[in-house]
Design a protein around this motif. Structure first.
Motif, PDB file in Angstrom:
ATOM      1  N   GLU A 155       0.816  -1.207   0.000  1.00 37.25           N
ATOM      2  CA  GLU A 155       0.000   0.000   0.000  1.00 37.25           C
ATOM      3  C   GLU A 155       0.852   1.260   0.000  1.00 37.25           C
ATOM      4  OE1 GLU A 155      -3.288   0.187   2.732  1.00 37.25           O
ATOM      5  OE2 GLU A 155      -3.439  -1.994   2.817  1.00 37.25           O
ATOM      6  N   LEU A 156       1.987   1.197   0.670  1.00 37.25           N
ATOM      7  CA  LEU A 156       2.853   2.366   0.788  1.00 37.25           C
ATOM      8  C   LEU A 156       3.693   2.592  -0.459  1.00 37.25           C
ATOM      9  CD1 LEU A 156       3.926   4.598   2.708  1.00 37.25           C
ATOM     10  CD2 LEU A 156       5.672   2.967   3.464  1.00 37.25           C
ATOM     11  N   GLN A 157       4.161   1.514  -1.084  1.00 38.38           N
ATOM     12  CA  GLN A 157       5.174   1.628  -2.133  1.00 38.38           C
ATOM     13  C   GLN A 157       4.654   1.459  -3.558  1.00 38.38           C
ATOM     14  OE1 GLN A 157       8.230   2.457  -1.410  1.00 38.38           O
ATOM     15  NE2 GLN A 157       8.312   2.082   0.795  1.00 38.38           N
ATOM     16  N   ALA A 158       3.590   0.718  -3.749  1.00 43.76           N
ATOM     17  CA  ALA A 158       3.202   0.292  -5.099  1.00 43.76           C
ATOM     18  C   ALA A 158       2.565   1.415  -5.916  1.00 43.76           C
ATOM     19  CB  ALA A 158       2.243  -0.891  -5.016  1.00 43.76           C
ATOM     20  N   ALA A 159       3.043   1.570  -7.147  1.00 46.43           N
ATOM     21  CA  ALA A 159       2.383   2.453  -8.108  1.00 46.43           C
ATOM     22  C   ALA A 159       1.179   1.723  -8.699  1.00 46.43           C
ATOM     23  CB  ALA A 159       3.357   2.848  -9.212  1.00 46.43           C
ATOM     24  N   GLU A 160       0.076   2.434  -8.870  1.00 44.72           N
ATOM     25  CA  GLU A 160      -1.155   1.786  -9.316  1.00 44.72           C
ATOM     26  C   GLU A 160      -0.992   1.108 -10.675  1.00 44.72           C
ATOM     27  OE1 GLU A 160      -5.705   3.091 -10.402  1.00 44.72           O
ATOM     28  OE2 GLU A 160      -4.810   3.828  -8.542  1.00 44.72           O
ATOM     29  N   GLU A 161      -0.307   1.754 -11.602  1.00 47.05           N
ATOM     30  CA  GLU A 161      -0.136   1.149 -12.923  1.00 47.05           C
ATOM     31  C   GLU A 161       0.751  -0.087 -12.858  1.00 47.05           C
ATOM     32  OE1 GLU A 161      -1.753   1.520 -15.832  1.00 47.05           O
ATOM     33  OE2 GLU A 161      -3.005   2.699 -14.462  1.00 47.05           O
ATOM     34  N   ALA A 162       1.694  -0.113 -11.901  1.00 49.09           N
ATOM     35  CA  ALA A 162       2.515  -1.309 -11.720  1.00 49.09           C
ATOM     36  C   ALA A 162       1.651  -2.466 -11.231  1.00 49.09           C
ATOM     37  CB  ALA A 162       3.647  -1.031 -10.739  1.00 49.09           C
ATOM     38  N   VAL A 163       0.728  -2.179 -10.302  1.00 50.54           N
ATOM     39  CA  VAL A 163      -0.194  -3.216  -9.825  1.00 50.54           C
ATOM     40  C   VAL A 163      -1.052  -3.722 -10.973  1.00 50.54           C
ATOM     41  CG1 VAL A 163      -2.140  -3.693  -8.297  1.00 50.54           C
ATOM     42  CG2 VAL A 163      -0.232  -2.295  -7.478  1.00 50.54           C
ATOM     43  N   ARG A 164      -1.596  -2.802 -11.760  1.00 45.05           N
ATOM     44  CA  ARG A 164      -2.441  -3.198 -12.887  1.00 45.05           C
ATOM     45  C   ARG A 164      -1.668  -4.089 -13.870  1.00 45.05           C
ATOM     46  NH1 ARG A 164      -7.077  -0.913 -14.847  1.00 45.05           N
ATOM     47  NH2 ARG A 164      -6.740   0.936 -13.535  1.00 45.05           N
ATOM     48  N   THR A 165      -0.444  -3.698 -14.193  1.00 46.98           N
ATOM     49  CA  THR A 165       0.380  -4.471 -15.125  1.00 46.98           C
ATOM     50  C   THR A 165       0.646  -5.870 -14.593  1.00 46.98           C
ATOM     51  OG1 THR A 165       1.457  -2.499 -16.015  1.00 46.98           O
ATOM     52  CG2 THR A 165       2.630  -4.588 -16.265  1.00 46.98           C
ATOM     53  N   GLU A 166       1.031  -5.966 -13.325  1.00 45.87           N
ATOM     54  CA  GLU A 166       1.418  -7.259 -12.764  1.00 45.87           C
ATOM     55  C   GLU A 166       0.226  -8.200 -12.615  1.00 45.87           C
ATOM     56  OE1 GLU A 166       3.365 -10.487 -10.960  1.00 45.87           O
ATOM     57  OE2 GLU A 166       4.027  -8.872 -12.292  1.00 45.87           O
ATOM     58  N   VAL A 167      -0.890  -7.709 -12.113  1.00 46.36           N
ATOM     59  CA  VAL A 167      -2.013  -8.625 -11.913  1.00 46.36           C
ATOM     60  C   VAL A 167      -2.590  -9.060 -13.257  1.00 46.36           C
ATOM     61  CG1 VAL A 167      -2.521  -7.813  -9.586  1.00 46.36           C
ATOM     62  CG2 VAL A 167      -3.678  -6.749 -11.519  1.00 46.36           C
ATOM     63  N   ARG A 168      -2.590  -8.168 -14.245  1.00 45.10           N
ATOM     64  CA  ARG A 168      -3.022  -8.585 -15.583  1.00 45.10           C
ATOM     65  C   ARG A 168      -2.096  -9.671 -16.114  1.00 45.10           C
ATOM     66  NH1 ARG A 168      -5.849  -6.347 -19.663  1.00 45.10           N
ATOM     67  NH2 ARG A 168      -5.911  -4.280 -18.685  1.00 45.10           N
ATOM     68  N   ASN A 169      -0.785  -9.503 -15.942  1.00 42.58           N
ATOM     69  CA  ASN A 169       0.168 -10.492 -16.433  1.00 42.58           C
ATOM     70  C   ASN A 169       0.046 -11.821 -15.701  1.00 42.58           C
ATOM     71  OD1 ASN A 169       1.144  -8.766 -18.379  1.00 42.58           O
ATOM     72  ND2 ASN A 169       2.944  -8.129 -17.215  1.00 42.58           N
ATOM     73  N   GLN A 170      -0.365 -11.795 -14.438  1.00 42.76           N
ATOM     74  CA  GLN A 170      -0.601 -13.052 -13.735  1.00 42.76           C
ATOM     75  C   GLN A 170      -1.804 -13.786 -14.337  1.00 42.76           C
ATOM     76  OE1 GLN A 170      -0.659 -12.651  -9.429  1.00 42.76           O
ATOM     77  NE2 GLN A 170       1.147 -11.335  -9.434  1.00 42.76           N
ATOM     78  N   ILE A 171      -2.855 -13.064 -14.672  1.00 44.35           N
ATOM     79  CA  ILE A 171      -4.010 -13.692 -15.317  1.00 44.35           C
ATOM     80  C   ILE A 171      -3.609 -14.251 -16.675  1.00 44.35           C
ATOM     81  CG2 ILE A 171      -6.337 -13.299 -16.237  1.00 44.35           C
ATOM     82  CD1 ILE A 171      -6.555 -10.960 -14.184  1.00 44.35           C
ATOM     83  N   GLU A 172      -2.872 -13.469 -17.442  1.00 47.78           N
ATOM     84  CA  GLU A 172      -2.459 -13.914 -18.775  1.00 47.78           C
ATOM     85  C   GLU A 172      -1.522 -15.117 -18.688  1.00 47.78           C
ATOM     86  OE1 GLU A 172      -3.334 -13.056 -21.829  1.00 47.78           O
ATOM     87  OE2 GLU A 172      -4.860 -11.663 -21.080  1.00 47.78           O
ATOM     88  N   ALA A 173      -0.654 -15.140 -17.678  1.00 46.90           N
ATOM     89  CA  ALA A 173       0.245 -16.285 -17.505  1.00 46.90           C
ATOM     90  C   ALA A 173      -0.553 -17.550 -17.236  1.00 46.90           C
ATOM     91  CB  ALA A 173       1.234 -16.017 -16.372  1.00 46.90           C
ATOM     92  N   ALA A 174      -1.596 -17.439 -16.402  1.00 45.52           N
ATOM     93  CA  ALA A 174      -2.442 -18.600 -16.124  1.00 45.52           C
ATOM     94  C   ALA A 174      -3.110 -19.098 -17.397  1.00 45.52           C
ATOM     95  CB  ALA A 174      -3.493 -18.233 -15.073  1.00 45.52           C
ATOM     96  N   ILE A 175      -3.607 -18.183 -18.209  1.00 43.07           N
ATOM     97  CA  ILE A 175      -4.278 -18.570 -19.447  1.00 43.07           C
ATOM     98  C   ILE A 175      -3.289 -19.228 -20.414  1.00 43.07           C
ATOM     99  CG2 ILE A 175      -5.478 -17.678 -21.485  1.00 43.07           C
ATOM    100  CD1 ILE A 175      -6.680 -15.513 -19.613  1.00 43.07           C
ATOM    101  N   ARG A 176      -2.087 -18.668 -20.532  1.00 43.23           N
ATOM    102  CA  ARG A 176      -1.083 -19.252 -21.427  1.00 43.23           C
ATOM    103  C   ARG A 176      -0.703 -20.670 -21.015  1.00 43.23           C
ATOM    104  NH1 ARG A 176       1.356 -14.184 -20.961  1.00 43.23           N
ATOM    105  NH2 ARG A 176       2.912 -15.047 -19.521  1.00 43.23           N
ATOM    106  N   MET A 177      -0.776 -20.958 -19.707  1.00 38.81           N
ATOM    107  CA  MET A 177      -0.439 -22.293 -19.219  1.00 38.81           C
ATOM    108  C   MET A 177      -1.611 -23.265 -19.289  1.00 38.81           C
ATOM    109  SD  MET A 177       2.093 -21.739 -15.960  1.00 38.81           S
ATOM    110  CE  MET A 177       3.680 -20.890 -16.138  1.00 38.81           C
ATOM    111  N   GLY A 178      -2.705 -22.836 -19.907  1.00 37.60           N
ATOM    112  CA  GLY A 178      -3.817 -23.745 -20.140  1.00 37.60           C
ATOM    113  C   GLY A 178      -4.935 -23.683 -19.118  1.00 37.60           C
TER     114      GLY A 178
END
Length: 291
Positions: free
Chosen positions: A116-139
């Motif tokens: 909450e103290l350190q994270a930039a909002e766009e960094a959070v958006r980028t990372e959580v989107r990439n986690q969803i996409e990684a799950a999809i790429r792995m089937g």
């Protein structure tokens, strides 16, 4: 009972008093001992849902299991923290856009308060989107989203990322695990209660399904606590369920040397396995989204 994805409906078995239960194994992909326990629970039909941590060191094994067992309902456990002192993980994003999510060593921050103290909002958006996409790429065909250690919820200091998460829920047509009953929790300040009321209203306006209540026991084993105590607590919590959709979250693991190096509560995680094996209640589950 099940969530039918893009049709925004629940269907399946309900009890006569309107209660239904999702039984979720948390932290799929964190380590081998947890993976083995969760896969065994799936194979025996003792759970109805699991949450995969895509940054977890054993996420590949968990994803392979999900990809080859299409009936397994797997949500993405959006992860921004790495709380074990000697067992760490970091972002799936491999560039400088998420620098604010990492320590100097390259791992996620250890606590939600630091996020909450350190994270930039766009960094959070980028990372959580990439986690969803990684799950999809792995089937994996994700069934819903939620937040590991509540790092998106703002519980530590009042800075939440829920609207960002809801954007992704709309984009991927997925529900989010936020219990409506959170607004009635005594530990919330008036400001946090008002915040969650606003977020629940936002989810409803966007058509994002939420659960009604959540059952989760303390992670750490208390002094003198034994298996009968844990089973009694779980049984009582289930018996006291109110009408609606309740999710029971467990952290099952085999009691191994690996787990004992991570947490002194390893035996308690083994008890979770036995507890869910002996359940006797109506159940529901997150399931695949329809096109």
């Amino acid at each position: 009972m099940m969530y039918t994805g893009r049709s925004k409906e629940w269907s399946g078995k309900r009890s006569l008093n309107g209660r239904c239960l999702i039984i979720t194994a948390d932290d799929f992909g964190m380590c081998h001992s947890m993976n083995e326990a969760i896969m065994k629970l799936w194979d025996t039909g003792a759970i109805t849902s699991a949450m995969i941590m895509m940054p977890g060191p054993w996420a590949k094994q968990a994803a392979d299991y999900a990809a080859h067992n299409r009936e397994a309902n797997i949500g993405v456990h959006l992860t921004l923290t790495s709380s074990f002192p000697q067992y760490k993980w970091g972002p799936v994003t491999r560039d400088g856009r998420v620098q604010s999510l990492m320590t100097q060593e390259g791992y996620f921050w250890g606590t939600s308060a630091e996020v909450e103290l350190q994270a930039a909002e766009e960094a959070v958006r980028t990372e959580v989107r990439n986690q969803i996409e990684a799950a999809i790429r792995m089937g994996i065909d994700p069934t819903h989203l939620d937040s590991h250690e509540g790092s998106l919820l703002g519980l530590a200091g009042g800075r939440d990322f829920l609207e960002l998460a809801f954007d992704l829920c709309e984009e991927y047509r997925l529900p989010f695990k936020l219990p409506r009953n959170i607004v009635n929790q005594s530990f919330l300040s008036p400001q946090m209660r008002e915040l969650f009321q606003k977020r629940i209203h936002s989810a409803d306006r966007r058509g994002i399904p939420l659960i009604d209540d959540l059952i989760i026991l303390p992670y750490e084993q208390e002094q003198g606590e034994g298996y009968p105590d844990v089973r009694r607590q779980l049984s009582q919590a289930i018996q006291e369920m109110k009408a609606g959709i309740t999710e029971l979250v467990v952290h099952p693991s085999r009691d191994t040397a690996e787990m004992r190096t991570l947490t002194p509560s390893s035996p308690k995680e083994k008890w979770n396995i036995t507890c869910v094996w002996t359940r006797n209640s109506d159940s529901c589950w997150w399931t695949k989204k329809s096109d």
